[in-house]
Design an enzyme around this catalytic site. Sequence first.
Site, mmCIF file in Angstrom:
data_model
loop_
_atom_site.group_PDB
_atom_site.id
_atom_site.type_symbol
_atom_site.label_atom_id
_atom_site.label_comp_id
_atom_site.label_asym_id
_atom_site.label_seq_id
_atom_site.Cartn_x
_atom_site.Cartn_y
_atom_site.Cartn_z
ATOM 1 N N GLU A 33 35.077 37.104 51.473
ATOM 2 C CA GLU A 33 35.151 36.518 50.134
ATOM 3 C C GLU A 33 34.482 35.146 50.080
ATOM 4 O O GLU A 33 33.866 34.794 49.084
ATOM 5 C CB GLU A 33 36.602 36.426 49.639
ATOM 6 C CG GLU A 33 37.213 37.774 49.267
ATOM 7 C CD GLU A 33 36.429 38.548 48.212
ATOM 8 O OE1 GLU A 33 35.822 37.928 47.321
ATOM 9 O OE2 GLU A 33 36.397 39.793 48.299
ATOM 10 N N TYR A 116 39.588 31.948 41.704
ATOM 11 C CA TYR A 116 39.034 33.300 41.802
ATOM 12 C C TYR A 116 39.181 33.848 43.223
ATOM 13 O O TYR A 116 39.659 34.964 43.434
ATOM 14 C CB TYR A 116 37.559 33.338 41.362
ATOM 15 C CG TYR A 116 36.914 34.626 41.803
ATOM 16 C CD1 TYR A 116 37.222 35.823 41.161
ATOM 17 C CD2 TYR A 116 36.058 34.673 42.910
ATOM 18 C CE1 TYR A 116 36.702 37.035 41.598
ATOM 19 C CE2 TYR A 116 35.531 35.865 43.356
ATOM 20 C CZ TYR A 116 35.849 37.042 42.689
ATOM 21 O OH TYR A 116 35.343 38.237 43.136
ATOM 22 N N ASP A 134 35.686 37.395 37.849
ATOM 23 C CA ASP A 134 34.399 36.719 38.073
ATOM 24 C C ASP A 134 33.417 37.180 36.994
ATOM 25 O O ASP A 134 33.792 37.885 36.050
ATOM 26 C CB ASP A 134 33.874 37.012 39.488
ATOM 27 C CG ASP A 134 33.453 38.463 39.656
ATOM 28 O OD1 ASP A 134 33.732 39.277 38.747
ATOM 29 O OD2 ASP A 134 32.827 38.785 40.686
HETATM 30 N N1 ADE Z 1 32.128 40.314 45.523
HETATM 31 C C1 ADE Z 1 33.162 39.517 45.795
HETATM 32 N N2 ADE Z 1 34.077 40.155 46.538
HETATM 33 C C2 ADE Z 1 33.614 41.399 46.751
HETATM 34 C C3 ADE Z 1 34.089 42.526 47.465
HETATM 35 N N3 ADE Z 1 35.240 42.486 48.097
HETATM 36 N N4 ADE Z 1 33.333 43.632 47.449
HETATM 37 C C4 ADE Z 1 32.177 43.647 46.794
HETATM 38 N N5 ADE Z 1 31.672 42.637 46.118
HETATM 39 C C5 ADE Z 1 32.376 41.503 46.101
#
Ligand code: ADE
Length: 343
Positions: A33, A116, A134
């Site tokens: 993340e 977030y 997001d």
């Molecule tokens: N963008 C942010 N977190 C994500 C996730 N776990 N899988 C795919 N795209 C992402």
Amino acid sequence: MKISDKILAFFDGHKRDLPWRNNPTPYKTLVSEIMLQQTRVDTVIPYFNRFMKELPTISSLAKADDELLYKLWQGLGYYNRAKNLKKAAIIIMEKHGGIIPNTISELESLPGIGPYTAGAIGAIAFQINTVAIDGNVLRVFSRYFGITDDIRLESTKNVIKSRLEGIYPANRLNDFTEALMEIGAIVCLPNGKPLCDTCPLSNACFAYSNKMIDVIPLKSKLVHRRKELKTVLFIKKEDRVLILKRPRTGILSNLWELPNIEGHLSKEEVLLWLSQNGLPASRVLSGINFVHIFTHIEWNMKSYVVQIDQIPFHMENDFIEITEIEKKYSVPTAFLPFFNQFK
Ligand code: ADE
């Protein structure tokens, strides 16, 4: 079929094979993340794999040599993310016994983790019932619910968030959270035409049924503002202050202003400027700082309060009683805070 079931069924059938989804652990979720903040999935994948090989646990990350850490991050950009990630690992080792905390407030208190990311980690790693919203999720659900307000506004995000809460399932919150991201990334595309034919939401999607895909989400244009630094001088002699008339053309033409100079000057530079302008001063004190925003310009103002010993003869009429100024002179809002500090 309930909408949440459709979303989960879509995820089961279409989810991408991403390394942080194989045998997930809170540590993998944390690292992925952070890497996925501001960076695309395709770019992150090789970095994530290398990182996990070199630093497979939170304790190895907490002890990692900075050189190794930066090497592993080299090319991903936004290096503060790497620094904060290591700081977070150290805090997790020292304050949480090496266990990544499982509440939103504890996650949010770690460096580099905002609302977030805390929501995403909380939902994906710990099944916390929280909406991680997001840009992708905003796009999908402003279309689905038919929300035509500007998605840059906090109020719009809150509306979407509370509508989304209403469709959250009772379990599989981790998959549901990733499913929403997945729809945003591979169906309701960020650039180009969305693939509505394959979308599990299309038959109840407001924008799709009302042919408003091109209109929603509505996103205001960011105005480009030129930033200007200024040094503002509040030059006093007892109850009088020096004001000057602005030029007849340009911004705030013909209004009255405090003397001001381009750039942020030091006290020594102010003293020099004063003596060059025939205003020898005995005391220069730092005043308030203030930012004034016009439509296309932003003034970032630093101020000094200058006490002068004597008003030069030829400036006798330019020093005005401070209490008179409000009544008789048009001073633009940008300068008012400097007067207000003497009220
Ligand atoms: N963008 C942010 N977190 C994500 C996730 N776990 N899988 C795919 N795209 C992402």
